[in-house]
Motif scaffolding. Structure first.
Motif, mmCIF file in Angstrom:
data_model
loop_
_atom_site.group_PDB
_atom_site.id
_atom_site.type_symbol
_atom_site.label_atom_id
_atom_site.label_comp_id
_atom_site.label_asym_id
_atom_site.label_seq_id
_atom_site.Cartn_x
_atom_site.Cartn_y
_atom_site.Cartn_z
ATOM 1 N N GLY A 173 0.901 107.037 50.563
ATOM 2 C CA GLY A 173 0.920 107.899 51.741
ATOM 3 C C GLY A 173 -0.085 107.429 52.762
ATOM 4 N N ILE A 174 0.181 107.726 54.022
ATOM 5 C CA ILE A 174 -0.686 107.261 55.105
ATOM 6 C C ILE A 174 -2.054 107.926 55.063
ATOM 7 C CG2 ILE A 174 0.253 108.935 56.748
ATOM 8 C CD1 ILE A 174 -0.980 105.343 57.494
ATOM 9 N N ASP A 175 -2.129 109.187 54.636
ATOM 10 C CA ASP A 175 -3.424 109.875 54.611
ATOM 11 C C ASP A 175 -4.382 109.210 53.623
ATOM 12 O OD1 ASP A 175 -2.564 111.658 56.519
ATOM 13 O OD2 ASP A 175 -1.922 113.166 55.061
ATOM 14 N N ASP A 176 -3.856 108.834 52.436
ATOM 15 C CA ASP A 176 -4.690 108.152 51.452
ATOM 16 C C ASP A 176 -5.129 106.786 51.969
ATOM 17 O OD1 ASP A 176 -4.506 110.245 49.692
ATOM 18 O OD2 ASP A 176 -2.840 109.389 48.557
ATOM 19 N N LEU A 177 -4.218 106.079 52.629
ATOM 20 C CA LEU A 177 -4.565 104.772 53.181
ATOM 21 C C LEU A 177 -5.696 104.898 54.197
ATOM 22 C CD1 LEU A 177 -4.138 101.730 53.677
ATOM 23 C CD2 LEU A 177 -2.296 102.347 55.271
ATOM 24 N N MET A 178 -5.619 105.939 55.044
ATOM 25 C CA MET A 178 -6.630 106.094 56.101
ATOM 26 C C MET A 178 -8.010 106.423 55.548
ATOM 27 S SD MET A 178 -5.029 105.248 58.773
ATOM 28 C CE MET A 178 -6.338 105.595 59.951
ATOM 29 N N GLU A 179 -8.080 106.792 54.274
ATOM 30 C CA GLU A 179 -9.367 107.066 53.641
ATOM 31 C C GLU A 179 -9.880 105.861 52.857
ATOM 32 O OE1 GLU A 179 -11.183 109.828 53.999
ATOM 33 O OE2 GLU A 179 -9.661 110.555 55.415
ATOM 34 N N SER A 180 -9.149 104.746 52.875
ATOM 35 C CA SER A 180 -9.515 103.611 52.032
ATOM 36 C C SER A 180 -10.635 102.787 52.649
ATOM 37 C CB SER A 180 -8.288 102.725 51.792
ATOM 38 O OG SER A 180 -7.952 101.999 52.966
ATOM 39 N N ASP A 181 -11.178 101.885 51.828
ATOM 40 C CA ASP A 181 -12.333 101.094 52.247
ATOM 41 C C ASP A 181 -11.982 99.962 53.207
ATOM 42 O OD1 ASP A 181 -10.948 99.458 50.511
ATOM 43 O OD2 ASP A 181 -12.604 99.145 49.114
ATOM 44 N N ILE A 182 -10.706 99.700 53.422
ATOM 45 C CA ILE A 182 -10.312 98.605 54.307
ATOM 46 C C ILE A 182 -10.135 99.061 55.758
ATOM 47 C CG2 ILE A 182 -7.788 98.786 54.146
ATOM 48 C CD1 ILE A 182 -7.721 95.724 53.827
ATOM 49 N N ILE A 183 -10.083 100.368 55.982
ATOM 50 C CA ILE A 183 -9.862 100.885 57.338
ATOM 51 C C ILE A 183 -10.996 100.418 58.260
ATOM 52 C CG2 ILE A 183 -9.713 102.974 58.749
ATOM 53 C CD1 ILE A 183 -7.202 102.317 57.085
ATOM 54 N N GLY A 184 -10.591 99.845 59.379
ATOM 55 C CA GLY A 184 -11.555 99.303 60.326
ATOM 56 C C GLY A 184 -11.986 97.889 60.019
ATOM 57 N N LYS A 185 -11.418 97.297 58.934
ATOM 58 C CA LYS A 185 -11.830 95.961 58.510
ATOM 59 C C LYS A 185 -10.662 94.979 58.383
ATOM 60 C CE LYS A 185 -15.562 97.990 55.752
ATOM 61 N NZ LYS A 185 -16.101 98.149 54.382
ATOM 62 N N ALA A 186 -9.441 95.422 58.633
ATOM 63 C CA ALA A 186 -8.269 94.557 58.443
ATOM 64 C C ALA A 186 -8.101 93.616 59.630
ATOM 65 C CB ALA A 186 -7.010 95.396 58.252
ATOM 66 N N ASN A 187 -8.118 92.313 59.350
ATOM 67 C CA ASN A 187 -7.938 91.329 60.412
ATOM 68 C C ASN A 187 -6.509 91.328 60.951
ATOM 69 O OD1 ASN A 187 -9.841 89.555 58.123
ATOM 70 N ND2 ASN A 187 -10.693 90.159 60.099
ATOM 71 N N VAL A 188 -5.557 91.658 60.084
ATOM 72 C CA VAL A 188 -4.151 91.749 60.476
ATOM 73 C C VAL A 188 -3.603 93.085 59.988
ATOM 74 C CG1 VAL A 188 -1.818 90.822 60.090
ATOM 75 C CG2 VAL A 188 -3.725 89.257 60.504
ATOM 76 N N VAL A 189 -2.894 93.786 60.868
ATOM 77 C CA VAL A 189 -2.227 95.037 60.506
ATOM 78 C C VAL A 189 -0.752 94.909 60.876
ATOM 79 C CG1 VAL A 189 -2.107 97.534 60.846
ATOM 80 C CG2 VAL A 189 -4.325 96.371 60.926
ATOM 81 N N VAL A 190 0.112 95.141 59.897
ATOM 82 C CA VAL A 190 1.560 95.083 60.119
ATOM 83 C C VAL A 190 2.119 96.490 60.020
ATOM 84 C CG1 VAL A 190 3.765 94.164 59.320
ATOM 85 C CG2 VAL A 190 1.688 92.757 59.147
ATOM 86 N N GLU A 191 2.775 96.968 61.077
ATOM 87 C CA GLU A 191 3.441 98.275 61.056
ATOM 88 C C GLU A 191 4.938 98.013 60.942
ATOM 89 O OE1 GLU A 191 4.828 101.530 60.629
ATOM 90 O OE2 GLU A 191 5.650 100.749 62.503
ATOM 91 N N ALA A 192 5.506 98.319 59.769
ATOM 92 C CA ALA A 192 6.915 98.011 59.523
ATOM 93 C C ALA A 192 7.681 99.227 59.026
ATOM 94 C CB ALA A 192 7.032 96.866 58.506
ATOM 95 N N THR A 193 7.197 100.424 59.366
ATOM 96 C CA THR A 193 7.906 101.643 58.965
ATOM 97 C C THR A 193 8.805 102.187 60.071
ATOM 98 O OG1 THR A 193 6.208 103.186 59.751
ATOM 99 C CG2 THR A 193 5.923 102.282 57.527
ATOM 100 N N GLY A 194 8.518 101.811 61.324
ATOM 101 C CA GLY A 194 9.247 102.388 62.455
ATOM 102 C C GLY A 194 8.711 103.731 62.886
#
Length: 333
Positions: free
Chosen positions: A212-233
């Motif tokens: 889920g997106i809420d759990d992802l937004m609480e993860s340790d990688i938020i704000g640190k990803a060099n590449v972000v792919v949005e493929a959900t539409g």
């Protein structure tokens, strides 16, 4: 030949029609495999602005050349091929400027030109590519979407190594995952609500999977990803990608988003973090690269295959409204 015609939104009908013979500079192809894409569902639901009804859908297909028109020099009947669905004029300012994907007179197979939901397709020689004898027709049918992904990398000059987040692990997200892992990205976190897709993400090397997106937004990688792919539409998820990205991070908006919808982002973060947000429109000059990448084994298609669909059953798939799949293929055997 048999063909499915999308007469208008929601009306997909199986017909018998004449296969068009090739004119000068054209080849006729007997379709052997055709991918069913999210774009096809957008067209079916009346949410694709470029579609001209009626049309025979299908833009991800491979097959065998059955006949050639006058002047064709690069192909012979019997050649195994795949097709770039974008037929450009070569004369407008975009074509002359190396931006054929924005051709002012573009015709797109399966969108406003007869496509692979028919047993035969006739196209100009210039959009046809031979495939190796070792490549199956099913693998060749995924060349076009992989070519679109390669265009994203060509546009953005993504460096080797780094960290990444991929939201959505359908075919596109899983292909991105394999490419980024092959480029030395670690960690790569993925997010999807579909258990089958999450199992495939694990198989292809996801370092951490979120449901889920809420759990992802609480993860340790938020704000640190060099590449972000949005493929959900999802526009709501797209609006969150600016928080996911690291300073100087690159965001790929890799979906067909609903026309007219808007997102809200904190614009100061684009400036202060030097964020780059990239769209990706079709696949100019990348088909051969995609053939090579799939042939090399970098893109592993095993496990993504959904049950093969026969041409007579295409209508049932669309009428059911179910989209719980990775990459369904139509077989013409």
């Amino acid at each position: 030949m048999k063909a499915y015609v999308l007469k208008e939104p929601g009306v997909l009908e199986l017909i018998n029609t004449e296969a068009r013979k090739p004119d000068t500079g054209e080849v006729q192809i007997k379709t052997r495999a055709c991918g069913i894409c999210g774009t096809d569902f957008h067209a079916y639901n009346g949410k694709h602005l470029a579609v001209k009804y009626p049309v025979i859908p299908g833009h991800e297909f491979s097959g065998v050349i059955t006949s050639i028109g006058e002047g064709v020099k690069s192909f012979m009947p019997g050649d195994r091929v795949v097709v770039d669905p974008n037929i450009t004029c070569g004369q407008c300012e975009y074509c002359k400027g190396g931006k054929e994907n924005f051709c002012e007179n573009i015709k797109t197979v399966g969108i406003n030109y007869p496509g692979g939901y028919g047993e035969y397709v006739t196209v100009p020689e210039k959009v046809v590519y031979k495939i190796p004898d070792t490549m199956s027709f099913e693998a060749a049918a995924i060349v076009e979407p992989v070519a679109c992904i390669i265009h994203a990398f060509d546009n953005t000059h993504v460096p080797l190594g780094g960290s990444a987040i991929i939201s959505g692990t359908g075919f596109i997200g899983l292909a991105f995952l394999q490419i980024l892992k092959g480029m030395g990205y670690y960690p790569v976190y993925t997010m999807d609500t579909n258990p089958t897709r999450n199992l495939l993400a694990k198989k292809y090397g996801s370092d951490k999977i979120y449901t889920g997106i809420d759990d992802l937004m609480e993860s340790d990688i938020i704000g640190k990803a060099n590449v972000v792919v949005e493929a959900t539409g999802s526009n709501s998820i797209l609006s969150k990608t600016i928080d996911m990205a690291s300073p100087s991070g690159k965001i790929f908006a890799f979906s067909v988003y609903p026309p007219g919808e808007k997102i809200e982002i904190e614009s100061n973060k684009i400036y202060s973090k030097e964020i780059s947000i990239f769209g990706d429109f079709v696949n100019p000059y990348t088909m051969r690269k995609a053939i090579n990448m799939i042939s090399s084994g970098l893109i592993d298609y095993s496990g993504m295959e959904d049950p093969v669909i026969k041409i007579n059953d295409i209508g049932n798939l669309f009428q059911s409204g179910k989209r719980n799949f990775i990459k369904p293929l139509i077989s013409y055997e």
